[in-house]
Design a protein around this motif. Structure first.
Motif, PDB file in Angstrom:
ATOM      1  N   ASN A 273     -12.503 -18.375  16.553  1.00 60.08           N
ATOM      2  CA  ASN A 273     -13.316 -17.335  17.183  1.00 60.08           C
ATOM      3  C   ASN A 273     -14.756 -17.501  16.703  1.00 60.08           C
ATOM      4  OD1 ASN A 273     -14.650 -14.998  17.956  1.00 60.08           O
ATOM      5  ND2 ASN A 273     -12.760 -13.791  17.856  1.00 60.08           N
TER       6      ASN A 273
ATOM      7  N   ASN B 169     -27.182 -12.175  18.477  1.00 59.62           N
ATOM      8  CA  ASN B 169     -27.100 -12.151  19.932  1.00 59.62           C
ATOM      9  C   ASN B 169     -26.957 -13.550  20.500  1.00 59.62           C
ATOM     10  OD1 ASN B 169     -27.240  -9.401  20.199  1.00 59.62           O
ATOM     11  ND2 ASN B 169     -29.468  -9.390  20.244  1.00 59.62           N
ATOM     12  N   LEU B 170     -27.631 -14.465  19.852  1.00 64.64           N
ATOM     13  CA  LEU B 170     -27.573 -15.853  20.296  1.00 64.64           C
ATOM     14  C   LEU B 170     -26.140 -16.365  20.206  1.00 64.64           C
ATOM     15  CD1 LEU B 170     -29.443 -18.169  21.167  1.00 64.64           C
ATOM     16  CD2 LEU B 170     -29.496 -18.879  18.790  1.00 64.64           C
TER      17      LEU B 170
ATOM     18  N   THR C 246     -23.886 -15.451  22.979  1.00 62.28           N
ATOM     19  CA  THR C 246     -24.048 -16.080  24.288  1.00 62.28           C
ATOM     20  C   THR C 246     -23.065 -17.235  24.480  1.00 62.28           C
ATOM     21  OG1 THR C 246     -25.720 -17.599  23.477  1.00 62.28           O
ATOM     22  CG2 THR C 246     -26.514 -15.552  24.447  1.00 62.28           C
ATOM     23  N   MET C 247     -22.416 -17.653  23.411  1.00 59.04           N
ATOM     24  CA  MET C 247     -21.480 -18.772  23.532  1.00 59.04           C
ATOM     25  C   MET C 247     -20.122 -18.248  23.946  1.00 59.04           C
ATOM     26  SD  MET C 247     -22.281 -21.474  20.684  1.00 59.04           S
ATOM     27  CE  MET C 247     -21.739 -20.496  19.355  1.00 59.04           C
ATOM     28  N   PRO C 248     -19.259 -19.142  24.462  1.00 58.16           N
ATOM     29  CA  PRO C 248     -17.894 -18.692  24.755  1.00 58.16           C
ATOM     30  C   PRO C 248     -17.249 -18.240  23.445  1.00 58.16           C
ATOM     31  CG  PRO C 248     -18.249 -20.951  25.486  1.00 58.16           C
ATOM     32  CD  PRO C 248     -19.463 -20.563  24.722  1.00 58.16           C
TER      33      PRO C 248
ATOM     34  N   ILE D 136     -20.009 -28.033  20.260  1.00 55.39           N
ATOM     35  CA  ILE D 136     -20.615 -26.754  20.620  1.00 55.39           C
ATOM     36  C   ILE D 136     -22.090 -26.815  20.281  1.00 55.39           C
ATOM     37  CG2 ILE D 136     -18.507 -25.399  20.290  1.00 55.39           C
ATOM     38  CD1 ILE D 136     -19.901 -24.343  17.687  1.00 55.39           C
ATOM     39  N   PRO D 137     -22.885 -25.958  20.916  1.00 53.38           N
ATOM     40  CA  PRO D 137     -24.326 -26.045  20.696  1.00 53.38           C
ATOM     41  C   PRO D 137     -24.766 -25.716  19.271  1.00 53.38           C
ATOM     42  CG  PRO D 137     -23.786 -24.319  22.282  1.00 53.38           C
ATOM     43  CD  PRO D 137     -22.537 -25.009  21.968  1.00 53.38           C
TER      44      PRO D 137
ATOM     45  N   GLU E 220      -8.134  -8.650  19.489  1.00 54.67           N
ATOM     46  CA  GLU E 220      -8.062  -9.796  18.587  1.00 54.67           C
ATOM     47  C   GLU E 220      -6.924  -9.660  17.604  1.00 54.67           C
ATOM     48  OE1 GLU E 220     -10.329 -12.961  15.796  1.00 54.67           O
ATOM     49  OE2 GLU E 220     -10.871 -10.867  15.614  1.00 54.67           O
TER      50      GLU E 220
ATOM     51  N   ASN F 281     -32.898 -11.763  23.241  1.00 55.91           N
ATOM     52  CA  ASN F 281     -33.253 -13.166  23.356  1.00 55.91           C
ATOM     53  C   ASN F 281     -32.853 -13.660  24.721  1.00 55.91           C
ATOM     54  OD1 ASN F 281     -30.545 -14.488  23.273  1.00 55.91           O
ATOM     55  ND2 ASN F 281     -30.490 -13.287  21.403  1.00 55.91           N
TER      56      ASN F 281
ATOM     57  N   ALA G 233     -31.599 -16.729  25.438  1.00 54.93           N
ATOM     58  CA  ALA G 233     -30.827 -17.959  25.391  1.00 54.93           C
ATOM     59  C   ALA G 233     -29.550 -17.740  26.203  1.00 54.93           C
ATOM     60  CB  ALA G 233     -30.482 -18.303  23.964  1.00 54.93           C
ATOM     61  N   GLU G 234     -29.122 -18.798  26.811  1.00 54.19           N
ATOM     62  CA  GLU G 234     -27.920 -18.712  27.626  1.00 54.19           C
ATOM     63  C   GLU G 234     -27.080 -19.941  27.362  1.00 54.19           C
ATOM     64  OE1 GLU G 234     -28.355 -18.486  31.933  1.00 54.19           O
ATOM     65  OE2 GLU G 234     -29.159 -16.501  31.514  1.00 54.19           O
ATOM     66  N   PHE G 235     -25.786 -19.751  27.305  1.00 52.90           N
ATOM     67  CA  PHE G 235     -24.919 -20.878  27.050  1.00 52.90           C
ATOM     68  C   PHE G 235     -24.675 -21.639  28.339  1.00 52.90           C
ATOM     69  CE2 PHE G 235     -20.721 -22.820  26.663  1.00 52.90           C
ATOM     70  CZ  PHE G 235     -20.967 -23.621  25.575  1.00 52.90           C
TER      71      PHE G 235
ATOM     72  N   GLU H 206     -22.317 -24.101  30.023  1.00 53.73           N
ATOM     73  CA  GLU H 206     -20.975 -24.661  29.826  1.00 53.73           C
ATOM     74  C   GLU H 206     -20.903 -26.134  30.205  1.00 53.73           C
ATOM     75  OE1 GLU H 206     -17.525 -22.523  31.300  1.00 53.73           O
ATOM     76  OE2 GLU H 206     -18.702 -20.705  31.045  1.00 53.73           O
TER      77      GLU H 206
ATOM     78  N   GLY I 288     -22.762 -27.931  27.435  1.00 54.60           N
ATOM     79  CA  GLY I 288     -22.413 -27.464  26.107  1.00 54.60           C
ATOM     80  C   GLY I 288     -23.632 -27.148  25.270  1.00 54.60           C
ATOM     81  N   GLY I 289     -24.728 -26.815  25.901  1.00 56.09           N
ATOM     82  CA  GLY I 289     -25.944 -26.542  25.133  1.00 56.09           C
ATOM     83  C   GLY I 289     -26.443 -25.138  25.384  1.00 56.09           C
ATOM     84  N   LEU I 290     -27.502 -24.790  24.696  1.00 54.65           N
ATOM     85  CA  LEU I 290     -28.098 -23.479  24.922  1.00 54.65           C
ATOM     86  C   LEU I 290     -29.346 -23.651  25.768  1.00 54.65           C
ATOM     87  CD1 LEU I 290     -27.786 -21.913  21.407  1.00 54.65           C
ATOM     88  CD2 LEU I 290     -26.767 -21.018  23.469  1.00 54.65           C
TER      89      LEU I 290
ATOM     90  N   TRP J 121     -32.796 -22.183  26.902  1.00 54.81           N
ATOM     91  CA  TRP J 121     -33.764 -21.284  26.338  1.00 54.81           C
ATOM     92  C   TRP J 121     -34.844 -21.019  27.363  1.00 54.81           C
ATOM     93  CZ3 TRP J 121     -32.073 -21.587  21.300  1.00 54.81           C
ATOM     94  CH2 TRP J 121     -32.594 -20.613  20.454  1.00 54.81           C
TER      95      TRP J 121
END
Lengths: 246, 918
Positions: free
Chosen positions: A35, A52-53, A56-58, A85-86, B180, B293, B295-297, B299, B302-304, B306
């Protein structure tokens, strides 16, 4: 949960075969799920922006591992490539270990990539104290019993093992239960390993040949190296060290 | 045989137990139904106090087992066999070392089916599919109670003293928090540590087996599970900060900032009032303010992603010169998420006002083929800016595969500016060439609006995506002003030769309308090869209307037709491109090219003429990245691009704001092509704390757009854009760093070298300029909880010459040094000091003293719990040497600019922080 004086019977509408078949050799595929969102705790002193950054990831990082086993040996390694992953430092080091365990010699050899160094860690089997519980669940079609252990003094590990595979192995370096570990969870690392399938394919001798590459070390020395190098890293370091010591 | 073994084992055990009391347990496991021995049944011996597994063994073919080497006789024995009910027994204390359990019968589960507990039927609180949901707030518990108390209140659920939960007679095996699993090691821990009032719903359901969830085929196995969903608004808090500061020389620095969030709603406001150069929130403050912010993922890669341009700087779009500001800034922010984060709204507003005083001195050296000029000028200005800026972003996720984002921006600027300038040019013999005095007053305003819509769609096939974007831009700009200029030109004897007087009123209006749209489609050609195709179209229309009126008598009524005009510009750009990307874990490569066709049209509506220009431009690119480990990578990049000339370069609109520097157009100008190569390598060793970093850049230009500079005897300079060949720029940077572990000190050092060749023409003669820079940096630092310091010395050497004037060589040393120190002192005191020392070697032209050391320090004390209050005494520029300065070497012109800056002041400030987080 505490004492097992009277056994609670879990009723399942399951038909019994006359003769139970035990699996002595084969290949288990595990899915490991990390996770990512919870790798940074809420009270982490890093900024909201950073938190927050991360969000933004899965939420989950998933990867597949195989464990090949026969009566006295197991070999655990990654199946295919580790998805990247980034923010790799969120996961940290030692995420694609190869672990060879020999129950005859009571030894284990692990090949771990820790940042720039590849370590070949040889040591005897570690003695995890497992508390056996009466909770059961079915994993990959096999009934498993829950056991709770502890590593690195304070990190709890929840394992589910099955009687139907009479080899005391498991993912990473977890073993020592009456049967094979098919499910494993380390709450503080927010990571689980669950078997997705058990194949009755007989592994060959070649499958159990361990690499001899890497910087040779043992657990005590490795721990000392990590403590010295990562001492200024704060909370991440603690988590990183747990991972490396798995 | 087996018997012999057995006796041998028994013998061994007996002899072992002779040393310390060691117990042995034996028995035989049988199937009750058929009375047959069970082989491979697991016999586990658990410690009676805590269920820790001590030993285990499997039964032999005859069902027998024997566990030896036990230090206590009081154990739990657990016997299990797949498909059979478990057998467990607590063994009593035994005096004999050998404990025989005899025959142990196991019962097949099939026979136990009769004992199935029928699920109770109770009135549903709320049934959601298979889930029984209790609204937590409907079950009152005392304030501050933990979840276990809440569970006890729910019908059908019981919690015993050790935290075990039973629902409808069945044991609950799992407690999840927001879905979870393994939030904690133990359900009992979860329900005892979580506050009941943070729980929104308690969901009770029968979890299907993992196998069933995995395969989708129901095997009928269930286990009772409780899921606790948390209230959104329990994630609430606020933050307030206020600061007042006043100092010597009339300095002040005050601010207030507050934010509050409740669930995903966030509202924030701030205000700053300062004349110490602080105009906006700092980076960290901005986070607290919470614009979020951007930033966006991604898919696919696999990067961010900005979007750094999203954070608007308050001074953006304003041409603010260096000087003494007095600024007021305010901001408002509101954001929210709803619909399970499917819809997001983010809105921001900023206000900025600045009254700025500036004064500067400039010395320039013009090196010409046959002579040199020295120009000195001084300038004083006062400007007042006022800006409103608003921005809104709305994000909508239709489903997991498609989304839309709408962005709107509005911006309004009002500016007033008054300036006075005097300049004088001297020739090589120090004789006067010209002198100029001018003043100008301008009032300007600009309003602009932009909107963007972006729609993105992913397809089921991994790597297949489509995105469509549409942009719209509107702006209007007006300015009204007066220009008054007086230029004297001198002859060889130093007598006024001619005179140029300008006294004009100027009006300017500009309207821009533009649209831009683009489509990008990516397609996976294989698992690791992706193709991306794009097409875009841009259209922009600009109308510009300028009138210049000369003064007759006391009124400005005589139109100057050479400086008045009415232009219409149209840009049409069509672009397309294809990229291929190869993506493997250790190796990625991209190759592709873009092409565009640009058409410009400039219509002079007064003269009724029109000029058309069209260019085809190419943009090839290549990227290779090889990264054998996360800590080591080699990157290579190549980018080629055509730069078409701008309309300003082709056909500038005539201007006379600076009568000594005039620009003229060149309609024959061709586009330039720039090749950029970049090689980058890094290797970090984390365990040994060692890092290497190397970077090389090279830029080559074909048909580079350069300038033809013509300076007449009166010192008036004319600039025209021309194409030249052979311009290039090379640069290398390297650094090597490591940590001295014993001292806990980081050390870094490395060189930098750059070399440039630039061509231009001076008074019709070709001139090639070469300039070389060498530098060396050292960086020493130590970071600990209580003490930080860093020392960063740097030395540089500049060497420049030109072919036209090989006799004039410019060379000088510069050195920029930085020292920072911070430490925590006892009694919540803190001390910090920063020092920047700049040294510049004097040259023939720049003989003044330019060495300056800026030294700041503060001491502060924090009060109260959580350090709510901070009192700080700071001093800025202790040595009173903070001069504003820069020196540039640009082909044949070397310019040194020094300007007025904020100088030494003391300040006492008080800061108050208050925060509450969930």
């Amino acid at each position: 949960m505490k004492c097992l004086i009277y056994v609670l019977m879990v009723i399942a509408p399951m038909l019994l075969k006359a003769q139970q078949k035990f699996i002595y050799e084969g290949t288990i595929e595990y899915e490991r799920r990390i996770n990512l969102h919870r790798q940074v705790s809420e009270d982490d002193e890093r900024s909201d922006w950073f938190k927050n950054l991360v969000k933004t990831m899965p939420p989950f990082h998933s990867s597949l591992f195989t464990l090949q086993f026969r009566e006295n040996q197991t070999m655990y390694k990654i199946a295919g490539e580790l998805p990247s992953i980034p923010m790799p430092w969120l996961m940290g080091p030692a995420k694609e270990n190869t672990v060879f365990t020999s129950f005859n010699n009571h030894t284990r050899t692990s090949y771990k990539s820790v940042f720039e160094t590849k370590f070949l860690v040889s040591d005897s089997l570690n003695n995890v104290e497992w508390k056996i519980s009466d909770e059961k669940r079915t994993i990959a079609g096999l009934e498993c019993r829950k056991a709770v252990g502890r590593i690195c003094d304070s990190v709890y590990v929840v394992a589910f093992y099955t009687d139907e595979i009479p080899v005391s192995g498991g993912p990473e370096s977890f073993e020592g239960l009456p049967g094979m570990i098919l499910g494993l969870a380390i709450p503080r690392l927010h990571t689980t390993w669950f078997a997705t399938k058990v194949q009755l394919v007989k592994p060959s001798d070649k499958d159990f040949s361990m690499t001899t590459k890497g910087t040779k070390t043992d657990r005590t020395k490795l721990n000392a190296t990590l403590q010295a190098s990562l001492k200024d890293w704060g909370k991440d370091a603690v988590r990183y060290i747990w991972w490396v010591m798995l | 045989m087996p018997k012999r073994y057995l006796s041998l084992l028994t013998f061994l055990c007996l002899s072992l137990s002779a040393f310390s009391q060691q117990f042995k347990i034996s028995g035989t496991v049988l199937d009750t139904s058929e009375n047959k021995p069970l082989e491979n049944a697991v016999v586990s011996v658990l410690r009676s106090t805590d269920s820790v597994l001590l030993k285990f063994i499997r039964t032999k073919a005859d069902g027998t087992f024997s566990v030896s080497g036990l230090s206590s006789s009081k154990n739990i024995i657990l016997i299990t066999y797949p498909g059979y009910a478990d057998y467990a027994e607590l063994l009593k204390d035994s005096s004999t070392e050998e404990i025989s359990l005899g025959s142990i019968p196991l019962t097949p589960k099939s026979e136990l089916l009769e004992a199935v507990i029928v699920k109770q039927q109770i009135a549903a609180i709320r049934m959601k599919g298979d889930t029984l949901e209790f609204k937590a707030d409907s079950f009152a518990v005392r304030p501050g109670a933990a979840v276990d108390e809440l569970l006890k209140r729910l019908p059908g659920i019981t919690v015993n003293r050790s935290g075990e939960i039973t629902a409808h007679g069945q044991k609950v095996n799992k407690v999840l928090v927001d879905g979870e699993e393994f939030f904690s090691d133990d359900p009992a821990v979860v329900i005892k540590n979580l506050q009941a009032d943070a729980v929104e719903n308690v969901q009770l359901f029968d979890k299907k087996s993992d196998q069933a969830e995995f395969t989708g085929i129901d095997d009928g196995k269930r286990s009772k599970t409780i899921n606790l969903t948390l209230k959104e608004d329990k994630k609430k808090g606020y933050f307030v900060r206020a600061k007042v500061g006043g100092g010597t020389n009339g300095t002040f620095d005050n601010d207030i900032m507050t934010n509050a969030f409740k669930g995903s709603k966030k509202i924030a406001a701030f205000g700053i009032m300062s004349n110490t150069g602080r105009e906006d929130l700092g980076w960290r403050e901005n986070e607290q303010f919470g614009e979020g912010n951007n930033a966006e993922f991604d898919e696919e890669n696999g990067g961010l992603n900005w979007s750094s341009g999203d954070r608007e700087d308050v001074t953006q779009g304003l041409n603010i010169e260096q000087g003494l500001p007095k600024a007021w800034t305010a901001g408002l922010h509101f954001s929210n998420k709803w619909h399970g984060d499917k819809e997001k709204l983010n809105t921001n507003y900023r206000f900025y006002k600045n009254n700025q005083r500036a004064s500067s001195q400039t010395i320039s050296q013009y090196i010409l083929p046959d002579t040199q000029f020295f120009n000195t000028s001084s300038r004083r200005a006062f400007s007042s800016y006022q800006r409103h800026f608003a921005k809104g972003i709305y994000d909508l996720k239709f489903d997991s595969l498609s989304s839309m984002k709408l962005t709107v921006n509005g911006n309004s600027i009002d500016a007033e500016n008054a300036s006075q300038m005097t300049s004088a040019a001297l020739n090589a013999d120090s004789a006067r060439v010209n002198s100029n005095e001018r003043s100008s007053n301008t009032q300007a305003s600009k309003n602009s609006f932009t909107a963007n819509a972006l729609w993105r769609k992913k397809f089921k096939t991994k790597g297949r995506t489509l995105s469509v974007s549409f942009d719209q831009q509107l702006s209007e700009q007006t300015s009204d002003g007066f220009l008054n200029s007086n230029t004297n030109y001198f002859d060889a004897n130093g007598q006024v030769d001619s005179l140029e007087l300008i006294d004009q009123k100027k009006n300017y209006r500009q309207n821009v309308v533009g649209v831009r749209s683009s489509v990008v489609y990516t397609e996976p050609l294989s698992k690791s090869i992706f193709m991306s195709v794009n097409y875009g179209y841009t259209y922009r229309k600009t109308e510009s209307f300028r009138t210049t009126l000369n003064k007759t008598g006391n009124v400005y009524d005589k139109r100057d037709s050479s400086l008045s005009n009415d232009f219409k510009f149209k840009y049409n750009i069509q672009s397309g491109g294809v990229d291929f990307k190869y993506n493997k874990k250790k190796f990625t490569a991209t190759i592709g090219s873009g092409i565009n066709y640009s058409m410009y049209q400039q219509s002079d509506l007064l003269a009724d003429t029109a000029q058309r220009y069209s260019f085809v431009n190419y943009f090839p690119k290549m990227m290779i990245r090889w990264s054998p480990t996360q800590q080591r990578a080699l990157n290579f990049n190549y980018n080629g691009r055509n730069n078409p000339p701008t309309l300003e370069q082709l056909q500038p609109v005539r201007e006379n704001t600076d009568p000594l520097n005039i620009r003229i157009g060149n309609p024959d100008l061709r586009q330039e092509f720039t090749h950029t190569l970049n090689l980058f390598f890094y290797d970090f060793k984390i365990l040994s704390n060692r890092g290497i970093f190397l970077s090389t850049n090279a830029t080559f230009q074909d048909n580079a757009i350069s300038q033809a500079i013509t300076t007449d005897a009166g010192g008036k300079t004319t600039y025209q854009s021309i194409n030249v060949d052979g311009n290039y720029f090379l640069n290398f940077n390297g650094s090597y760093g490591w940590k001295m572990k014993k001292l806990n000190i980081n050390l870094d050092f490395g060189p930098s070298v750059s070399y440039a060749k630039n061509s231009n023409t001076l008074n019709g003669l070709q001139n090639i300029n070469y300039s070389t820079n060498y530098g060396f940096n050292i960086y020493i630092s130590r970071w600990t909880e209580k003490l930080n310091f860093m020392v960063r010395p740097n030395i540089g050497y500049t060497f420049a010459k030109s072919t036209l004037r090989a006799d004039v060589v410019t060379k000088y040393f510069t050195s920029e040094n930085e020292v920072r120190f911070w430490t925590k002192l006892p009694h919540k005191f803190e001390f910090s000091t920063d020092l920047t020392a700049n040294f510049r070697q004097k040259t023939d032209v720049f003989a003044g003293n330019l060495n300056a050391t800026k030294w700041d320090a503060y001491i502060s004390k924090k009060f109260f719990e959580k350090e709510k209050l901070e009192l700080r005494l700071s001093v800025f520029d202790i040595l009173d040497q903070n001069i504003g300065f820069n020196r540039t070497t640009n082909s044949n012109v070397i310019t040194q600019n020094s300007y007025q800056n904020l100088r030494r002041y003391w300040m006492l400030s008080l800061q108050f922080n208050l925060s509450k987080s969930p």
